[in-house]
Design an enzyme around this catalytic site. Structure first.
Site, short mmCIF file in Angstrom:
data_model
loop_
_atom_site.label_atom_id
_atom_site.label_comp_id
_atom_site.label_asym_id
_atom_site.label_seq_id
_atom_site.Cartn_x
_atom_site.Cartn_y
_atom_site.Cartn_z
N ASN A 9 0.87 -1.17 0.00
CA ASN A 9 0.00 0.00 0.00
C ASN A 9 0.91 1.23 0.00
O ASN A 9 1.50 1.55 1.02
CB ASN A 9 -0.89 -0.03 1.26
CG ASN A 9 -1.68 1.25 1.43
OD1 ASN A 9 -1.81 2.05 0.50
ND2 ASN A 9 -2.20 1.46 2.64
N LYS A 11 0.13 4.20 -0.18
CA LYS A 11 -0.53 5.37 0.44
C LYS A 11 -0.37 6.60 -0.46
O LYS A 11 -0.32 6.47 -1.67
CB LYS A 11 0.04 5.63 1.84
CG LYS A 11 0.07 4.38 2.70
CD LYS A 11 0.18 4.71 4.15
CE LYS A 11 0.43 3.45 4.95
NZ LYS A 11 0.04 3.56 6.33
N HIS A 97 -9.61 0.79 4.50
CA HIS A 97 -8.37 0.98 5.26
C HIS A 97 -8.64 1.89 6.46
O HIS A 97 -9.46 2.81 6.38
CB HIS A 97 -7.30 1.61 4.35
CG HIS A 97 -5.94 1.59 4.96
ND1 HIS A 97 -5.54 2.54 5.89
CD2 HIS A 97 -4.89 0.74 4.81
CE1 HIS A 97 -4.30 2.26 6.26
NE2 HIS A 97 -3.89 1.18 5.64
N GLU A 99 -7.12 4.28 7.69
CA GLU A 99 -6.92 5.72 7.45
C GLU A 99 -8.16 6.32 6.78
O GLU A 99 -8.50 7.47 7.01
CB GLU A 99 -5.65 5.95 6.62
CG GLU A 99 -4.40 5.75 7.48
CD GLU A 99 -3.17 5.29 6.70
OE1 GLU A 99 -3.14 5.41 5.47
OE2 GLU A 99 -2.23 4.80 7.36
N GLU A 169 -5.69 -5.52 10.25
CA GLU A 169 -4.73 -4.44 10.50
C GLU A 169 -5.07 -3.73 11.80
O GLU A 169 -5.90 -2.81 11.81
CB GLU A 169 -4.78 -3.43 9.35
CG GLU A 169 -4.35 -3.98 8.02
CD GLU A 169 -3.70 -2.91 7.15
OE1 GLU A 169 -2.59 -3.15 6.68
OE2 GLU A 169 -4.30 -1.84 6.98
N GLY A 175 1.94 1.98 10.81
CA GLY A 175 2.85 3.12 10.72
C GLY A 175 3.48 3.52 12.04
O GLY A 175 4.08 4.58 12.15
N SER A 215 3.12 -2.41 10.44
CA SER A 215 4.56 -2.39 10.69
C SER A 215 5.26 -3.69 10.31
O SER A 215 6.16 -4.16 11.02
CB SER A 215 4.84 -2.02 12.16
OG SER A 215 4.37 -0.71 12.43
C1 PEP Z 1 -0.88 -0.05 5.86
O1 PEP Z 1 -0.83 1.08 5.39
O2 PEP Z 1 -1.81 -0.79 5.54
C2 PEP Z 1 0.16 -0.47 6.80
C3 PEP Z 1 0.06 -1.64 7.35
O3 PEP Z 1 1.19 0.43 7.03
P1 PEP Z 1 2.60 0.11 7.76
O4 PEP Z 1 3.12 -1.16 7.15
O5 PEP Z 1 3.45 1.28 7.45
O6 PEP Z 1 2.32 -0.06 9.22
#
Ligand code: PEP
Length: 259
Positions: A9, A11, A97, A99, A169, A175, A215
Site C-alpha cells: 500500500n 498510500k 483501510h 486511514e 490491520e 505506521g 509495521s
Molecule cells: C498499511 O498502510 O496498511 C500499513 C500496514 O502500514 P505500515 O506497514 O506502514 O504499518
C-alpha cells in the site's frame, strides 16, 4: 492450500516518475520469481496506476488501487469507479483501510457498498478490519472484528465472498513501528476464520486469504507468516523501497511456499 499474497500500500506517496522507478526496481528484483507461487500486488496512488501497470505487465506483479466508489459513473466529483479501475488494469482494490475510516468517514456501510461494487466488476477487494489501541485495551478486539466483518460482508453469498482477501490491520500497529506479535496476529486471524465459517461455510472460510498488516518489515515477516492462519501481509511503509519490499516477499515465500 491458500496462495500467499503480499500487497504494498503506497498510500499518498510517489509521483508518477517515482512510482515508475519503484515499479521498475521491483520488476528487476522479481525477474525470476514464480508467479504461480505467490501473489504480489502493488497499490499506488490513482495518478500512477496506468504507468505502474505498464511497467509491471509481463512481471509476476499485479495492480491494485487504494479505494473505490460504488457507482459505475455519474456526478460524483472526485470519485473513481470500479469500472474505471478495471479499465486501467487493476485486479485488486483495498477497501476500508483504517486511514479512510479515521479521516474520510468510511463506515461499515460504505465498505459494504464498495465491496459489492468491486465484486460485481470483477475486482478482488482487500477488505481491511482491525481494532484501535483503546479497543484492544478494553478487550473489544473480537467485538470490533465481528462488527467490521459481519457488516462489511452483509448481503453477500458464500460464492460471492470466495475470492475476497481480508486484511487484519490493528490500527495501533499501522505506521507506528509497533507490530502485533505473531501470537496476537494468529489469534485474530483464527477468530476471523471461525467467524467466516459461521457466516458462510467451512470450505469458503478455509479458502479466504487473510493478510496481516501493521509495521511489517523484513525482520518480522517470517515469524508472522509462520502462523497457520496468516496468508500474507499488507505492507505500508516498507513497500516504498525496493530492498525492503522484495526482502519481505522473498522471506514470506521461504516460509509459505513449499518446493
Ligand atoms: C498499511 O498502510 O496498511 C500499513 C500496514 O502500514 P505500515 O506497514 O506502514 O504499518
Amino acid at each position: 492450500m491458500r496462495k500467499p499474497i503480499i500487497a504494498g500500500n503506497w498510500k499518498m506517496y510517489k509521483t508518477i516518475s517515482q512510482a515508475i522507478e519503484l515499479a521498475n526496481g521491483l520488476k528487476r528484483a522479481f525477474y525470476d520469481l514464480d508467479a504461480e507461487a505467490i501473489d504480489i500486488v502493488l497499490c499506488p496512488v490513482f495518478t500512477a496506476l496506468s504507468e505502474v501497470n505498464e511497467v509491471i505487465s509481463g512481471s509476476p506483479m499485479q495492480l491494485g488501487a487504494q479505494d473505490v466508489f460504488w457507482q459505475q459513473e455519474g456526478a460524483f466529483t472526485g470519485e473513481v469507479s470500479p469500472l474505471m479501475l478495471k479499465d486501467v488494469g487493476c485486479k485488486y482494490v483495498i477497501i476500508g483501510h483504517s486511514e479512510r475510516r479515521q479521516y474520510f468517514g468510511e463506515t461499515n456501510q460504505t465498505v459494504n457498498k464498495k465491496v459489492k461494487a468491486a465484486l460485481q466488476n470483477g475486482l478482488i477487494p482487500i477488505m481491511c478490519v482491525g481494532e484501535t489501541l483503546k479497543e484492544r485495551q478494553e478487550e473489544k478486539t473480537f467485538e470490533v472484528l465481528k462488527d467490521h466483518i459481519q457488516n462489511g460482508l452483509t448481503g453477500l453469498t458464500a460464492q460471492e465472498v470466495s475470492d475476497i482477501v481480508i486484511a487484519y490491520e490493528p490500527v495501533w500497529a499501522i505506521g507506528t513501528g509497533k507490530n502485533a506479535t505473531s501470537q496476537q496476529a494468529q489469534e485474530a486471524h483464527q477468530f476471523i476464520r471461525k467467524l467466516l465459517t459461521e457466516m458462510f461455510n467451512k470450505e469458503i472460510a478455509n479458502n479466504i486469504r487473510i493478510q496481516y498488516g501493521g509495521s511489517v518489515k523484513p525482520d518480522n515477516i517470517e515469524e508472522i507468516m509462520q502462523q497457520p492462519d496468516v496468508d500474507g501481509a499488507l505492507v505500508g511503509g516498507a513497500s516504498l523501497k525496493v530492498d525492503s519490499f522484495s526482502d519481505i516477499v522473498i522471506r514470506a515465500m521461504k516460509v509459505k511456499v513449499k518446493k
